[in-house]
Scaffold this active site. Sequence first.
Site, PDB file in Angstrom:
ATOM      1  N   CYS A 138       0.807  -1.224   0.000  1.00 24.20           N
ATOM      2  CA  CYS A 138       0.000   0.000   0.000  1.00 24.20           C
ATOM      3  C   CYS A 138       0.842   1.277   0.000  1.00 24.20           C
ATOM      4  CB  CYS A 138      -0.943  -0.005   1.199  1.00 24.20           C
ATOM      5  SG  CYS A 138      -1.899  -1.514   1.324  1.00 24.20           S
ATOM      6  N   HIS A 153      -2.844   7.922   5.900  1.00 29.89           N
ATOM      7  CA  HIS A 153      -3.078   6.627   5.262  1.00 29.89           C
ATOM      8  C   HIS A 153      -4.522   6.216   5.544  1.00 29.89           C
ATOM      9  CE1 HIS A 153      -2.035   2.937   3.334  1.00 29.89           C
ATOM     10  NE2 HIS A 153      -2.264   2.196   4.404  1.00 29.89           N
ATOM     11  N   GLU A 174      -1.652   4.944  13.485  1.00 31.11           N
ATOM     12  CA  GLU A 174      -1.222   6.124  12.724  1.00 31.11           C
ATOM     13  C   GLU A 174      -1.424   7.382  13.570  1.00 31.11           C
ATOM     14  OE1 GLU A 174      -1.527   8.185   8.298  1.00 31.11           O
ATOM     15  OE2 GLU A 174      -3.037   6.701   8.877  1.00 31.11           O
ATOM     16  N   LYS A 181      -9.397   8.074   1.599  1.00 29.05           N
ATOM     17  CA  LYS A 181      -9.967   6.726   1.454  1.00 29.05           C
ATOM     18  C   LYS A 181     -11.419   6.660   1.928  1.00 29.05           C
ATOM     19  CE  LYS A 181      -5.571   4.205   1.792  1.00 29.05           C
ATOM     20  NZ  LYS A 181      -4.651   5.346   1.972  1.00 29.05           N
ATOM     21  N   HIS A 235      -9.713   2.004  -0.710  1.00 26.81           N
ATOM     22  CA  HIS A 235      -8.277   1.762  -0.683  1.00 26.81           C
ATOM     23  C   HIS A 235      -7.817   1.346  -2.074  1.00 26.81           C
ATOM     24  CE1 HIS A 235      -4.367   0.947   0.622  1.00 26.81           C
ATOM     25  NE2 HIS A 235      -4.600   0.300   1.747  1.00 26.81           N
ATOM     26  N   PHE A 286       1.627  -3.281   4.012  1.00 23.35           N
ATOM     27  CA  PHE A 286       1.933  -4.586   4.584  1.00 23.35           C
ATOM     28  C   PHE A 286       3.423  -4.883   4.394  1.00 23.35           C
ATOM     29  CE2 PHE A 286      -2.532  -6.694   4.143  1.00 23.35           C
ATOM     30  CZ  PHE A 286      -2.946  -5.995   5.259  1.00 23.35           C
TER      31      PHE A 286
END
Length: 427
Positions: free
Chosen positions: A162, A301, A312, A333, A338, A397
């Site tokens: 991502c 994010h 975050e 998002k 996403h 990830f």
Amino acid sequence: MKRVVVTGMGLVTPIGNSIEEYWKNIHAGKVGIGPIRNFDTTDYKAKLSAEVTDFEPKDYMSAKDAKRMDRFSQFAVAAATQAVNNSGIDMEKEDPYRAGVSIGSGTGSLMGIEREYDKLLAKGPARIHPLSAPMVLGNMAAANVAIAFGCKGKCLDIVTACATGTNSIGEAFRSIQHGEADFILAGGVDSSVSRFGVATFQALTALSVSEDPLQASIPFDRKRDGFVTGEGAGVLVLEEMEHAIARNAHIYAEIGGYGATCDASHLTAPLEDGSGAAMAMELAIKDAGLSPADVDYINAHGTSTPMNDKLETRAIKLAFGSHAYKVKINSTKSMIGHLFGAGGAVELITCILSINEGYIHHTAGLTDDDPECDLDYTKGKGVYMPVDVAISNSLGFGGHNATILVKKYQFYPEGSGGYEKYGKSCN
């Protein structure tokens, strides 16, 4: 070090396939999430996705070329075409070996692999498309863009899950800084709303199981239960400043700094204290020669997973100290889902549009405050305010953390003391 500016932008998203349409729908608070159309979801808990609609490859390429590309490559070429046209670059006047591409895809074409595997099982290996191998590889988005525009400099497909789009832009920024290119088409792309793709994220319990499009992607909300898979592309023309000035280009913003780290801890879970993501933010700010107090806006994010949004938030507090409670934050998002490899690129474009207009969109769907997410996430409605400096975060990830800092462009002579002497605000 060369200065790097943005002279062109293009995108394909679930809420618009042009900069104008996308920004209009951002203002309107449109949420581009709906029932998955690509396959039958009867056996799936996750029922929603953020898919691109009204996309016509023929608007950007010949029918012959379109047949040689899977959907993600078509998106990349479309976004790059918009960006190049927006920039006004005349490729016939450029040195092709000084023109590069850095467009990453986190997944390649999962839909293409599924399609050809179905053929293999049903009809045997002789029925596989002869170009199936090059069509599904992740680097084909960058390769097809290079072919479309004759870019013969470095051509990269960075894959960091991502964080792919943000790392791709950051590495392009570094290349231009060090004199390796005059300009690079940089960004990210993905189209993986597929049976296998959705099943794998569902198995991780990472996806929202809400069937209400307005309550499925709700970053920082107490009721959030996962992210929504999406698709799209974002491409920017990053250009060495003197090269842009020499051709009288319109400059939208300047890339000021880039930070990248790895948690080196877990395949999917960020560090509990947020230190890895915090360091990426700190590095980007330091790289720009600024302090946390100079940052007006963070495009987070913000995936809408219980873990990401909480950690975050911790990372922002760690990086920004007391200023964390003063900076405006949102998650794009919440409207587009996403987009995986495309997310960081589209979100950086959002930062640049915010700088140019002085507008920060709200985080859609955020109504029930999570006590562990207690910062200013631009709840309820968008805000008009001066935005001189913004950062965009992407966390992938594998523990990949990437941050780009972008700032309002201001010309100042070399050796003049630059940003410190001339001040943060510029017109």
